[in-house]
Design an enzyme around this catalytic site. Structure first.
Site, PDB file in Angstrom:
ATOM      1  N   LYS A  84       0.845  -1.193   0.000  1.00 49.72           N
ATOM      2  CA  LYS A  84       0.000   0.000   0.000  1.00 49.72           C
ATOM      3  C   LYS A  84       0.883   1.247   0.000  1.00 49.72           C
ATOM      4  O   LYS A  84       1.752   1.396   0.867  1.00 49.72           O
ATOM      5  CB  LYS A  84      -0.829  -0.011   1.287  1.00 49.72           C
ATOM      6  CG  LYS A  84      -2.304   0.137   1.066  1.00 49.72           C
ATOM      7  CD  LYS A  84      -2.970   0.062   2.404  1.00 49.72           C
ATOM      8  CE  LYS A  84      -4.432   0.271   2.301  1.00 49.72           C
ATOM      9  NZ  LYS A  84      -5.044   0.327   3.619  1.00 49.72           N
TER      10      LYS A  84
HETATM   11  C1  E4P Z   1      -8.259   1.292   3.205  1.00 48.61           C
HETATM   12  O1  E4P Z   1      -7.478   0.484   2.702  1.00 48.61           O
HETATM   13  C2  E4P Z   1      -8.093   1.914   4.520  1.00 48.61           C
HETATM   14  O2  E4P Z   1      -7.443   1.018   5.390  1.00 48.61           O
HETATM   15  C3  E4P Z   1      -9.390   2.246   5.203  1.00 48.61           C
HETATM   16  O3  E4P Z   1     -10.503   1.908   4.404  1.00 48.61           O
HETATM   17  C4  E4P Z   1      -9.434   3.608   5.818  1.00 48.61           C
HETATM   18  O4  E4P Z   1     -10.700   3.803   6.371  1.00 48.61           O
HETATM   19  P1  E4P Z   1     -11.016   4.858   7.521  1.00 48.61           P
HETATM   20  O5  E4P Z   1     -11.401   6.128   6.880  1.00 48.61           O
HETATM   21  O6  E4P Z   1     -12.157   4.226   8.267  1.00 48.61           O
HETATM   22  O7  E4P Z   1      -9.774   4.977   8.368  1.00 48.61           O
END
Ligand code: E4P
Length: 250
Positions: A84
């Site tokens: 990521k």
């Molecule tokens: C995506 O890969 C992220 O880990 C995640 O969806 C972030 O979500 P949040 O806005 O609830 O932190």
């Protein structure tokens, strides 16, 4: 549309994996903090063992060279691991270079505690690492342009953050719709992960719009499974069946 679980909590992943509806997992440093874990490799390898699908693990660097160094190390944890990387100029540069790089397949599943118990044997892991190379998930996507640029850089997945856009007064699903449409128009192979999902309607909307994947927190997944009318229906069927049995006995 496939469903990923958005968590670093092993117990949640274990429970969801048992249901047979989870195809992958996304994690990030905040989710690691929430799970009370700092051993990213161990966590990611256990998740790979449990899910046997794409598991996103995030780099924690701002410059491309360090992102690439971390990505090359993380990619050795398992062929299932996806790197990521946030969409910045440096992130895009890193994604481009990684999309053309090989994994050190000789070191695949390095230090994994699940070797021997895992569904994937080391020879298959080695071959998959060679076939898949280093896969990336462009994260923190808040606009269609960011999604398009990440795809052009060679990202395997892009993750528009729906809930955070909604929180800021924008329409997060509009960004998902735009990205899905642009990728279809230009025949881009990059897959769209609807991320930052806050409630079950987000899952429905993402599916309706043609997102390839929604990554969903465990509590939202549980809410999506349940419906009060299902509960009432079960209660009635059980009561009626008891009545059938009672009558048959008399
Ligand atoms: C995506 O890969 C992220 O880990 C995640 O969806 C972030 O979500 P949040 O806005 O609830 O932190």
């Amino acid at each position: 549309m496939r469903i990923f679980l958005d968590t670093a909590n092993i117990e949640e992943i274990r429970q969801a994996a048992k249901l047979g509806i989870i195809s992958g997992v996304t994690t990030n440093p905040s989710l690691m903090m929430r799970a009370g874990r700092s051993d990213y490799r161990e966590v990611a390898q256990e998740i790979c063992y449990l899910v046997q699908g794409p598991v996103s693990a995030e780099v924690t660097a701002l410059e491309a060279e360090e992102m690439i160094r971390q990505a090359q190390e993380i990619a050795q944890w398992s062929p299932h691991v996806v790197i990521k990387i946030p969409v910045t100029a440096e992130g895009l540069r890193a994604i481009r270079i990684l999309s053309e790089s090989d994994v050190d397949a000789g070191s695949i599943c390095l230090g994994c505690a699940w070797l021997g118990q895992c569904d994937m044997d080391p020879a298959v892991a080695h071959d998959l690492a060679l076939t898949w190379g280093i896969r990336t998930n462009a994260t923190l996507v808040f606009s269609a342009n960011q999604g398009l640029l990440a795809a052009r850089a060679g990202a395997t997945f892009v993750s528009p953050f729906v809930g955070r856009l909604d929180d800021a007064g924008n329409d997060g699903m509009e960004v998902v719709a735009d990205i899905v449409q642009i990728f279809a128009t230009y025949d881009l192979a990059t897959q769209v992960i609807a991320a930052s999902i806050r409630h079950p309607m987000h899952i429905t909307e993402a599916a309706r719009l043609g997102a390839h994947i929604a990554t969903v927190p465990y509590d939202v997944l549980m809410k999506a499974i349940r419906h009060p009318l299902t509960d009432v229906g079960i209660e009635r069927f059980m009561a009626d069946w008891e009545e059938v049995k009672r009558k048959a006995e008399t």
